[in-house]
Design an enzyme around this catalytic site. Structure first.
Site, PDB file in Angstrom:
ATOM      1  N   ASP A   1      12.044  25.534  35.152  1.00  0.00           N
ATOM      2  CA  ASP A   1      13.171  26.460  35.101  1.00  0.00           C
ATOM      3  C   ASP A   1      12.846  27.771  34.402  1.00  0.00           C
ATOM      4  OD1 ASP A   1      14.584  24.596  36.460  1.00  0.00           O
ATOM      5  OD2 ASP A   1      16.028  24.144  34.874  1.00  0.00           O
TER       6      ASP A   1
ATOM      7  N   TYR B   1      22.374  23.598  36.758  1.00  0.00           N
ATOM      8  CA  TYR B   1      22.462  23.350  35.319  1.00  0.00           C
ATOM      9  C   TYR B   1      22.738  24.634  34.545  1.00  0.00           C
ATOM     10  CZ  TYR B   1      21.287  18.446  34.541  1.00  0.00           C
ATOM     11  OH  TYR B   1      21.339  17.072  34.458  1.00  0.00           O
TER      12      TYR B   1
END
Length: 390
Positions: free
Chosen positions: A53, A137
């Site tokens: 990420d 997320y």
């Protein structure tokens, strides 16, 4: 300290120091979270992909604009951040960083049972934070600075769990969170890069375990508890795992400065004893996310070594980053060092995590250890007159 921000790492903190009567005492030259990986643990789901990420998706690029009363409370200073958009043009994210101060309960307290006198002080902390959304997320990165010199990093994970069709039966790799809908087990493994400067550039790292001692001539009642200290002197020696059964911590010490008892001034890293990468050593994700195979790495400072999984993560076959950094096995005893710490949860989703997940917290703490000659908060005034009874 100074506060920075970039599209890849997001929030960066620089030249963190503590003020004393004699001088500014440095602790960390640069602190950041330069990588995180989200490997999924279901052989039927996304086995061909692991999400980096930070290195691939750029955490900082997707930072939220924070709103008073929704994301932050109290007296706040907001800082904007500037990143590049998809065409390489500058883009300003308003209110990307929140800086505020908050009460954090009791700092210290004592009541004298013989004369009835009582003293109580309140803890406060400075908070520097930002929130980012990476796909499904949302991650909040919080750095806390306490009155007693403690530094804490906390990550708050929330948002919506990744889902797939539930295969039915007793499927051990996921949780059925809604009828026919599965949320696979996965990990969120963050890597903190701490360019330490504890009372200067000359630092070293000691691994500290605690253990009991068997009954013997020096321990006739079997109640002895000792610290076992191991100096980590080379990069090859400093790939370490946390051990909750031993209360394992890592102490970063100055090799030039001493406290009033002639011991090195230092700061101790307190890890959470959560699992590191659980993928098989031969798995492709293990090669690409080698940083996540240890809780601790220590390297000699090199300005080119900034990212835990290497400079170019996307489609990299593996081996870059920390495993490559330590291949030279450099000396790390009494020199300019960087401490890298892997932390994060292994998430077996719950029914309560659907359709939006309550915040899950993880992080680590750095505490002064012999850095001060006594409690540095003795000068904190009582919160009100009635909290100080003579």
């Amino acid at each position: 300290m100074r506060i920075g921000f970039d599209a890849r790492e997001g929030l960066t903190l620089h030249q963190i120091s503590l003020h004393s009567a004699e001088r500014e005492r440095p602790v960390i030259y640069r602190a950041s979270i330069p990588e995180m990986v989200v490997p999924y643990g279901d052989p039927r789901f996304r086995y061909w992909q692991a999400y980096f990420d930070t290195g691939e998706y750029l955490c900082g690029k997707w930072a939220n604009s924070l709103e008073l009363g929704c994301d932050c409370l109290g007296e706040i200073a907001y800082l904007d951040a500037t990143v590049t958009d998809d065409t390489g043009q500058p883009r300003t994210i308003p209110n990307a960083i929140c800086v505020h101060e908050e009460d954090f309960g009791i700092l210290w307290k004592h009541t004298d049972i013989f004369n009835g006198s009582a003293q109580s002080r309140r803890q406060r902390r400075l908070v520097v934070s930002y929130f980012t959304t990476v796909g499904n997320y949302d991650y909040g990165f919080y750095w806390y600075f306490y009155l007693d010199g403690t530094i804490e990093c906390e990550v708050k994970a929330t948002g919506v769990v990744f889902t797939s069709a539930y295969p039915g039966g007793d499927h051990p790799y996921s949780t059925e969170v809604a009828p026919g809908l599965a949320a696979p087990v996965h990990q969120h493994l963050f890597s903190a890069r701490l360019d330490m400067t504890v009372d200067g550039l000359a630092n070293a790292v000691e691994e500290v375990d605690v253990s009991g001692r068997p009954i013997g001539p020096d321990n006739p009642y079997g109640n002895a508890i000792v610290q076992e200290v191991t100096r980590l002197t080379r990069e090859s020696q400093a790939g370490r795992r946390a051990d909750g059964a031993r209360g394992r911590t890592w102490r970063i010490i100055s090799t030039e400065r001493e406290n009033r008892f002639g011991r090195p001034t230092g700061y101790t890293l307190y890890p959470e004893s959560a699992p590191v990468l659980l993928a098989d050593p031969a798995a492709p994700v293990t090669a690409r996310a080698g940083f996540a195979t240890n809780h601790l790495w220590v390297t000699r400072y090199d300005p080119a070594q900034r990212y835990s999984a290497g400079d170019f993560v996307n489609q990299h076959p593996g081996g870059a980053g920390l495993p490559a950094f330590v291949a030279g096995d450099r000396d790390i005893d009494g020199t300019d060092i960087v401490v890298w710490h892997t932390f994060g949860p292994t998430h077996m989703p719950r029914l309560e995590d659907w359709p939006v997940m309550p915040v899950a917290r993880c992080g680590f703490t750095l505490k002064p250890t012999g850095f001060f000659d006594r409690n540095p908060t003795l000068d904190v005034p009582p919160p009100s007159p009635h909290c100080q009874a003579d």
